[in-house]
Design an enzyme around this catalytic site. Structure first.
Site, mmCIF file in Angstrom:
data_model
loop_
_atom_site.group_PDB
_atom_site.id
_atom_site.type_symbol
_atom_site.label_atom_id
_atom_site.label_comp_id
_atom_site.label_asym_id
_atom_site.label_seq_id
_atom_site.Cartn_x
_atom_site.Cartn_y
_atom_site.Cartn_z
ATOM 1 C CG ASN A 216 -1.269 -6.285 7.964
ATOM 2 O OD1 ASN A 216 -0.702 -5.387 8.008
ATOM 3 N ND2 ASN A 216 -1.187 -7.113 6.804
ATOM 4 C CB CYS B 284 -5.047 -7.214 6.499
ATOM 5 S SG CYS B 284 -5.434 -8.954 5.399
#
Ligand code: 5GP
Ligand code: MG
Length: 461
Positions: free
Chosen positions: A102, A2
């Site tokens: 992330n 991400c």
């Protein structure tokens, strides 16, 4: 995988976050979201699709406030349902908490079980939601103690950005699996997955957030605390960020991604040269930089043998069965007059399942290539990743199932060679600080027991 961004102390915080997400788009194309805070209310806009499609003028106007965090998603943990789009947000005791994450946690199941037993009700299937629940439970102390307490309970990979009212909090796991950096734009501080996001908004790169660091940004003030003992934890930066994932114009893990990729290509040429080839080419775009290094090292011309169409969005409608063979051509078209009758070295950054490589090689054959020698700028990928890269179970990884010769036969090349593990590590500045689990099966952080079925042993190609 991400991309995450945080912006503090900027009157157009959400717009800056939006622009930053553009630069981080490669880290997640599935969905995007931004949360902002205007000292009274939190505002949030999330949608599936690319950053360009997830927001419009009106939604950006709704995102008022001088602090904002943003996220672009590439689903690893949690299904792709819309509840799983980040930033994930809750209000607890009247105060908003939003999170952008992330990486993948590895002790999710234990934490889930513990929290559910204590009465937590989960809205999503994302591991990131767990962090918010843990924070909600410990919000009595001051912010720093609260974060130190919560983040110490997490295992695995996390680069995190939180919005806690008017404070932005950034954090990185003690191994430093995923990148996260700090920049400055006039009186604002910016946190971003990669430095290319800072470049786009003209922010100055200050430094990377240290593994184990938790940084609190309020207005134009910074304060950092460190997870106890994190300075002694062995680092485990994801080497695959350098090989494939990060953008080449980013500086991560104390190095520039473009330069690392070029050195990988040079090393690959030293280990696996090809005699008498007409030229070197890459499979665009990810193989470009290693191809450059490879050609430079051998003093062979580099050609652009395939042209890529950049306008294929996620909405691209898959053609019917009859037209299926044309699908590859929509994305890539070979230049026949360059390729026809030639002995070619094709450099690619990695092979995961082998299916796209096979179809691309077929395109080159159809264009009349006489010989194709494929060179890969990393070792065979054999083990799944539990720290955020979408590498499936060993069973689906061609590098686990087949020998190099069998892979060469499958993708139909005249020869195939991979960069060695030692060779790969020889080109990075601090080889001991990298995670190489996808190549070696040596996992630096214990993997979840229920997931271990995906790691198969015994085949050694
Ligand atoms: P394969 O031949 O294994 O099907 O595909 C190899 C290609 O996938 C390479 O061009 C490589 O750049 C790309 N690749 C490697 N890792 C990833 C990933 O995590 N996601 C996506 N979308 N592509 C990847
Ligand atoms: Mg590629």
């Amino acid at each position: 995988m991400c991309g995450i961004i945080g912006v503090s102390n900027h009157k157009e915080a959400a717009k800056i976050a939006y622009l930053g997400l553009y630069a981080l788009q490669h880290r997640g194309e599935e969905a995007a979201g931004i949360a902002s805070y205007d000292r009274k209310d939190i505002h949030i806009v999330k949608n599936t699709g690319l950053v360009a499609d997830a927001f419009d003028e009106r939604s950006l106007l709704e995102l008022k406030g001088d602090v904002a965090i943003g996220h672009c998603r590439y689903s690893t943990t949690g299904s792709s349902n819309s509840k799983n789009i980040q930033p994930f947000f809750v209000t607890h005791r009247g105060k908003p908490i939003a999170i952008a994450h992330n990486g993948n946690l590895t002790n999710t199941e234990e934490l889930y079980r513990k929290l559910e037993e204590e009465g937590s009700i989960f809205q999503t299937t994302m591991d990131s939601e767990i962090i918010v629940h843990l924070l909600a439970k410990t919000r009595n102390g001051d912010l720093q103690h609260c974060f130190l307490d919560v983040l110490a309970q997490l295992k695995g990979a996390f680069s995190l950005i939180f919005l806690m009212e008017d404070t932005i909090v950034g954090a990185r796991d003690p191994q430093g699996f995923r990148p996260l950096c700090l920049g400055k734009l006039n009186e604002s501080y910016i946190l971003a997955s990669e430095s290319c996001a800072l470049d786009l908004i003209h922010a100055q790169f200050i430094r990377e957030i240290a593994p184990g660091e938790i940084i609190f940004i309020k207005g134009d003030k910074l304060k950092s605390v460190y997870l106890p003992g994190s300075e002694n934890v062995k680092r485990a930066h994801c080497i695959f960020e350098n090989i494939y994932f990060a953008r080449p114009d980013s500086d991560i893990f104390d190095d520039n991604v473009y330069q690392v990729r070029k050195r990988l290509g040079e090393q690959l040429a030293k280990e696996h040269p090809v005699q008498g080839a007409d030229f070197v080419m890459s499979i665009p775009d990810s193989g470009n930089y290693a191809a450059l290094g490879y050609a430079k090292q051998l003093g062979i011309p580099l050609e652009v043998g395939i042209i890529r169409n950049h306008y294929i969005g996620r909405t691209f409608i898959q053609p019917t069965q009859v037209l299926r063979d044309l699908r590859v051509r929509v994305k890539l078209n070979p230049i026949r007059s360059i390729i026809k009758g030639k002995k070619i070295i094709v450099v690619e950054d990695s092979i995961v399942r082998g299916t796209t490589s096979r179809s691309r090689i077929e395109v080159l054959r159809q264009a009349g290539a006489k010989e194709i020698h494929m060179r890969i700028s990393c070792p065979p990928i054999k083990s799944p990743c539990f720290y955020g890269i979408d590498f499936p179970s060993s069973k689906e990884l061609i590098g686990f199932n087949k020998t190099v010769q069998e892979i060469a036969d499958f993708i139909k090349v005249d020869s195939l060679a991979y960069l060695s593990l030692e060779g790969m590590l020889s080109v990075v500045k601090h080889p001991e600080n990298f995670c190489t689990a996808c190549f070696t099966g040596n996992y630096p952080v214990e993997i979840p027991k229920t997931q271990s079925k995906y790691v198969l042993e015994g085949k050694n190609c």
